[in-house]
Design a protein around this motif. Structure first.
Motif, PDB file in Angstrom:
ATOM      1  N   ARG A  49       0.663  -1.231   0.275  1.00  9.08           N
ATOM      2  CA  ARG A  49       0.064   0.018  -0.054  1.00  9.08           C
ATOM      3  C   ARG A  49       0.742   1.234  -0.110  1.00  9.08           C
ATOM      4  NH1 ARG A  49      -5.526  -0.383   0.775  1.00  9.08           N
ATOM      5  NH2 ARG A  49      -6.143  -2.745   1.342  1.00  9.08           N
ATOM      6  N   LEU A  54      -1.006   4.352  -1.617  1.00 10.11           N
ATOM      7  CA  LEU A  54      -2.356   4.299  -0.799  1.00 10.11           C
ATOM      8  C   LEU A  54      -2.228   4.693   0.582  1.00 10.11           C
ATOM      9  CD1 LEU A  54      -3.952   1.088  -2.091  1.00 10.11           C
ATOM     10  CD2 LEU A  54      -4.746   3.571  -2.741  1.00 10.11           C
ATOM     11  N   GLU A  88     -10.835  -5.421  -6.540  1.00 12.78           N
ATOM     12  CA  GLU A  88     -12.198  -5.373  -6.522  1.00 12.78           C
ATOM     13  C   GLU A  88     -12.655  -4.412  -7.641  1.00 12.78           C
ATOM     14  OE1 GLU A  88     -13.922  -6.406  -3.936  1.00 12.78           O
ATOM     15  OE2 GLU A  88     -12.466  -6.696  -2.606  1.00 12.78           O
ATOM     16  N   TYR A  90     -15.941  -2.776 -10.389  1.00 17.07           N
ATOM     17  CA  TYR A  90     -17.158  -2.475 -10.397  1.00 17.07           C
ATOM     18  C   TYR A  90     -18.118  -3.493 -10.718  1.00 17.07           C
ATOM     19  CZ  TYR A  90     -14.979   2.009  -9.803  1.00 17.07           C
ATOM     20  OH  TYR A  90     -14.093   3.100  -9.502  1.00 17.07           O
ATOM     21  N   PHE A 102     -10.777   2.117 -16.290  1.00 17.93           N
ATOM     22  CA  PHE A 102      -9.400   2.298 -15.783  1.00 17.93           C
ATOM     23  C   PHE A 102      -8.627   2.692 -17.025  1.00 17.93           C
ATOM     24  CE2 PHE A 102     -11.090  -0.859 -12.721  1.00 17.93           C
ATOM     25  CZ  PHE A 102     -11.056   0.253 -11.614  1.00 17.93           C
TER      26      PHE A 102
ATOM     27  N   GLU B 141     -16.995   3.970  -3.268  1.00 23.13           N
ATOM     28  CA  GLU B 141     -15.700   3.370  -3.899  1.00 23.13           C
ATOM     29  C   GLU B 141     -14.948   2.629  -2.421  1.00 23.13           C
ATOM     30  OE1 GLU B 141     -14.686   3.555  -7.042  1.00 23.13           O
ATOM     31  OE2 GLU B 141     -15.770   5.148  -7.891  1.00 23.13           O
ATOM     32  N   GLN B 144     -17.401  -0.532  -1.947  1.00 26.34           N
ATOM     33  CA  GLN B 144     -16.954  -1.482  -2.987  1.00 26.34           C
ATOM     34  C   GLN B 144     -15.488  -2.074  -2.865  1.00 26.34           C
ATOM     35  OE1 GLN B 144     -20.023   0.341  -6.003  1.00 26.34           O
ATOM     36  NE2 GLN B 144     -17.849   0.976  -6.237  1.00 26.34           N
ATOM     37  N   GLY B 145     -14.538  -1.318  -2.093  1.00 27.27           N
ATOM     38  CA  GLY B 145     -13.017  -1.556  -2.306  1.00 27.27           C
ATOM     39  C   GLY B 145     -12.440  -0.893  -3.606  1.00 27.27           C
ATOM     40  N   THR B 146     -13.222  -0.556  -4.511  1.00 28.48           N
ATOM     41  CA  THR B 146     -12.628  -0.108  -5.585  1.00 28.48           C
ATOM     42  C   THR B 146     -11.666   1.130  -5.563  1.00 28.48           C
ATOM     43  OG1 THR B 146     -14.985   1.037  -5.945  1.00 28.48           O
ATOM     44  CG2 THR B 146     -14.204  -0.986  -7.114  1.00 28.48           C
ATOM     45  N   ILE B 147     -11.837   1.781  -4.377  1.00 24.97           N
ATOM     46  CA  ILE B 147     -11.058   2.947  -4.300  1.00 24.97           C
ATOM     47  C   ILE B 147      -9.602   2.549  -4.383  1.00 24.97           C
ATOM     48  CG2 ILE B 147     -10.753   2.749  -1.768  1.00 24.97           C
ATOM     49  CD1 ILE B 147     -11.176   5.984  -3.307  1.00 24.97           C
ATOM     50  N   LYS B 148      -8.958   1.752  -4.046  1.00 22.14           N
ATOM     51  CA  LYS B 148      -7.666   1.249  -4.342  1.00 22.14           C
ATOM     52  C   LYS B 148      -7.434   0.965  -5.901  1.00 22.14           C
ATOM     53  CE  LYS B 148      -8.529  -3.544  -3.443  1.00 22.14           C
ATOM     54  NZ  LYS B 148      -8.765  -4.696  -2.309  1.00 22.14           N
ATOM     55  N   MET B 149      -8.291   0.414  -6.512  1.00 21.55           N
ATOM     56  CA  MET B 149      -7.997   0.627  -8.156  1.00 21.55           C
ATOM     57  C   MET B 149      -7.943   1.925  -8.695  1.00 21.55           C
ATOM     58  SD  MET B 149      -8.418  -2.603  -7.879  1.00 21.55           S
ATOM     59  CE  MET B 149      -8.365  -3.502  -9.485  1.00 21.55           C
ATOM     60  N   ALA B 318      -8.921   0.516   2.825  1.00 22.29           N
ATOM     61  CA  ALA B 318     -10.248  -0.358   2.369  1.00 22.29           C
ATOM     62  C   ALA B 318      -9.794  -1.502   1.407  1.00 22.29           C
ATOM     63  CB  ALA B 318     -11.410   0.579   1.947  1.00 22.29           C
TER      64      ALA B 318
END
Ligand code: ADP
Ligand code: MG
Lengths: 299, 318
Positions: A49, A54, A88, A90, A102, B141, B144-149, B318
């Motif tokens: 991370r 992140l 993860e 959508y 993306f 986001e 859903q966990g999509t924030i890291k993407m 997340a």
């Protein structure tokens, strides 16, 4: 070795007075698959991370392609492909829409490139269906597809084989090997499974309680594996077959390749030797790893 | 930036709830129109365009001059009780003007012109729907966990958040346009045009008002609440990372806000709370319009600043 693509320098992370990552130093090289091995909770995900921005390190530097991640984030991250824990996506979008989504966040990703990645990952058949209908294995492939879209030269995969079946893992390993060797990508793969790391990686960095406790190169598995043969009075037969061996108790340690194993068995059987077992020898590294990490903790 | 906005726009429209909310808005307007149309055919008591309650037992029949004359007498009686009431004074001016210049009042039933003003009351619904989007656009986001993407791309966090905020407002503008178009269509489809004219007092002069301008102006003023609630829901959604919490708190504050302000309006700090100024033409505390606008701008800026600061600084686990 060549110049590193990624350098982690004295990386530390403290959360609520607890040192989760402690002074980690690690270089990653093009064309090299580095395993990031450690028991659950060792700090693999936290380190990853931080590498992708992140989380902010409490101290230390992350240099990717010559850019300091903290000061030149967009430049540093532009050539990084990553999956942190489970990919993860959508769920209410199709796999294709996810990739398009993306792709729009990078520069110059063409429709052709999206199609190419879809094809490489074997997702053609169901790419226009909603991700909510995908199996875990398909989501992993889609995750890998989004990580590879922009042709990164540094790929980070956090426990990527979760949810893949054995055939899938095998295919995945070959694919990683392919992009490392053909495209010179530096790859960091985390796992808590030593056996998996041994098959996949060129070198392994072992992390335990937030500290890197060992970094070592692995010899090429396919060519230099030892096999342990458990048989009675096989000395003469092995001499005749011109196979080198060391004898320990009732076990013969043989320097042969995987391809030679079936022939050897056939020959020994033909000579009337009773074979009780034959197995690949990879006990040393595992033993060392268990010793290093205090045993028990490895699942 | 355009690509980021396109992504966000796509994501909100791929969710069923967005379509449902848009449909509810359209259907509500049609329903209001149909009900008003029904009421037109019944004897009713409703305030006329100048804020005077006129009881019509027979349906706008008879001479309007007699009715205005009656109103005038009643208004003058009221003025004797409250000599400084500006509203009554203005109503008297208007009534006098009608009689002097022979300008008929609009019919008291719903007409094409008066239905246009329904648009302003629809902003309450737009407020609710925009707050739902605002509270969810960041927090979803995370859940859903999509924030890291999303945050591991060569795009700064500030740009991503800005795209999300812009799209939230674009959605509310979209709803406003839909609402206005539907109102106009219904105004013509369900009602007939009025012969009368609406009058108002501006700077001690009686002038004719344009129903279109009035409707749009009222909508624009009502839209201030939409902006403030959207910013609040957006802030709460990105800080708490829970859309339910963000929407819940925003709606609570929006609907209870006026009541709260009435309780605390006696304290001097009340005038610094944005809730007191949502109706800038008629704030709940005694201040100038400039002050109201200032408080709204400052509060809005603070909401945005906190959202961005938090989103950019916080570790994503997340
Ligand atoms: N946000 C957080 N707050 C507090 N502790 C955390 C947080 N994230 C991770 N940790 C702790 O840091 C350690 C390392 O976690 P992690 O990096 O997920 O390990 P791994 O991926 O190797 O299994 C764990 O002990 C975990 O409990
Ligand atoms: Mg982990």
């Amino acid at each position: 070795m060549t110049e590193p693509i990624v350098q982690l320098k004295n990386l530390s992370k403290t959360i609520k007075n607890k040192k989760i990552i402690d002074n980690v130093n690690l270089d990653l090289y093009p064309g090299t698959i580095t395993g990031f091995l450690g028991p659950n909770g060792a700090g693999k995900t936290t380190t990853i991370r931080m590498i992708v921005g992140l989380m902010k390190p409490t101290s230390g530097d992350i240099i990717i392609n010559g850019h300091d991640l903290n000061r030149q984030y967009e430049e540093a991250i532009s050539q990084v492909g990553v999956i942190v824990e489970n990919p993860e996506m959508y769920k209410f979008l199709s796999g294709y829409k996810n990739l398009e989504h993306f792709a729009r966040m990078h520069k110059n990703i063409t429709k052709e490139r999206i199609d190419e990645v879809i094809q490489q990952m074997g997702l053609e058949n169901r790419i226009h269906e909603k991700v909510s209908t995908y199996s875990l294995g398909m989501r992993q492939r889609l995750g890998l597809a989004q990580a590879l879209l922009h042709r990164p030269n540094f790929l980070i995969l956090d426990e990527p084989t979760n949810g893949l079946d054995p055939a899938g893992i095998h295919e995945f390993r070959n694919y990683l090997r392919f992009i490392a060797e053909q495209e010179g990508v530096a790859i960091l793969v985390s796992s808590h499974l030593l056996a998996e790391m041994e098959l996949m990686c060129d070198r392994i960095a072992v992390i335990q309680a937030g500290k890197i406790i060992d970094i070592r190169e692995l010899q090429q598995q396919e060519t230099a594996t030892h096999y342990v043969l458990e048989a009675v009075d096989a000395d003469t037969a092995l001499h005749d077959l011109q196979i080198e061996f060391t004898k320990v108790n009732d076990q013969y340690i043989l320097a042969i390749t995987k391809q030679e194993v079936p022939t050897l068995i056939a020959n020994l059987v033909a000579k009337g030797i009773a074979i009780y077992s034959i197995s690949m020898q990879h006990t040393t590294l595992e033993d060392e790893f268990l010793a290093l990490t205090g045993g028990g903790a490895i699942v | 930036m355009f690509n980021l906005m396109r992504n966000e726009w796509m994501k909100i429209w791929r969710k069923k709830s967005t379509w449902i909310m848009t449909c509810i808005l359209i259907l509500s307007i049609v329903a209001v129109a149909a009900l008003s149309r029904g009421l037109n055919n019944m004897p009713a008591s409703q305030p006329d365009a100048n804020g005077v309650t006129v009881t019509t037992t027979e349906k706008d029949t008879g001479d309007w001059r007699e009715r205005v004359q009656e109103d005038l007498v009643a208004l003058k009686a009221n003025l004797n009780e409250e000599p400084h009431n500006k509203e009554i004074q203005d109503s008297i001016m208007v009534a006098q003007y009608r009689l002097d210049h022979d300008v008929a009042p609009p019919t008291t039933t719903m007409t094409t012109e008066s239905f246009l003003d329904t648009n302003a009351s629809m902003t309450m619904m737009i407020l609710l729907f925009t707050a739902i989007v605002a509270g969810g656009i960041v927090s979803s986001e995370f859940t859903q966990g999509t924030i890291k993407m999303l945050l591991t791309r060569p795009v700064s966090r500030a740009k991503i958040l800005l795209a999300k905020l812009s799209i939230t407002f674009l959605y509310s503008i979209f709803l406003s346009v839909i609402s206005f178009v539907t109102v106009v269509i219904c105004a013509y489809a369900f009602f007939s045009s009025s012969d009368g004219a609406m009058l108002a007092v501006v700077d001690d002069e009686v002038v004719k008002t344009n129903p279109w301008t009035t409707a749009l102006l009222n909508t624009a003023y009502a839209y201030i609440s939409v902006i403030m609630s959207t910013l609040l829901a957006f802030l709460l959604g990105s800080v708490f990372r829970s859309s339910a919490l963000a929407i819940g708190i925003t709606m609570f504050i929006t609907f209870i806000g006026t009541t709260i302000m009435l309780f605390i309006s006696k304290y001097s700090f009340a005038k610094f709370i944005w809730l007191a100024h949502l109706d800038v033409r008629n704030p709940l505390v005694d201040t100038s319009t400039t002050f109201s606008v200032m408080i709204l701008l400052i509060t809005g800026a603070i909401f945005i600043a906190i959202s961005f600061f938090d989103f950019i600084k916080r570790d994503v686990t997340a």
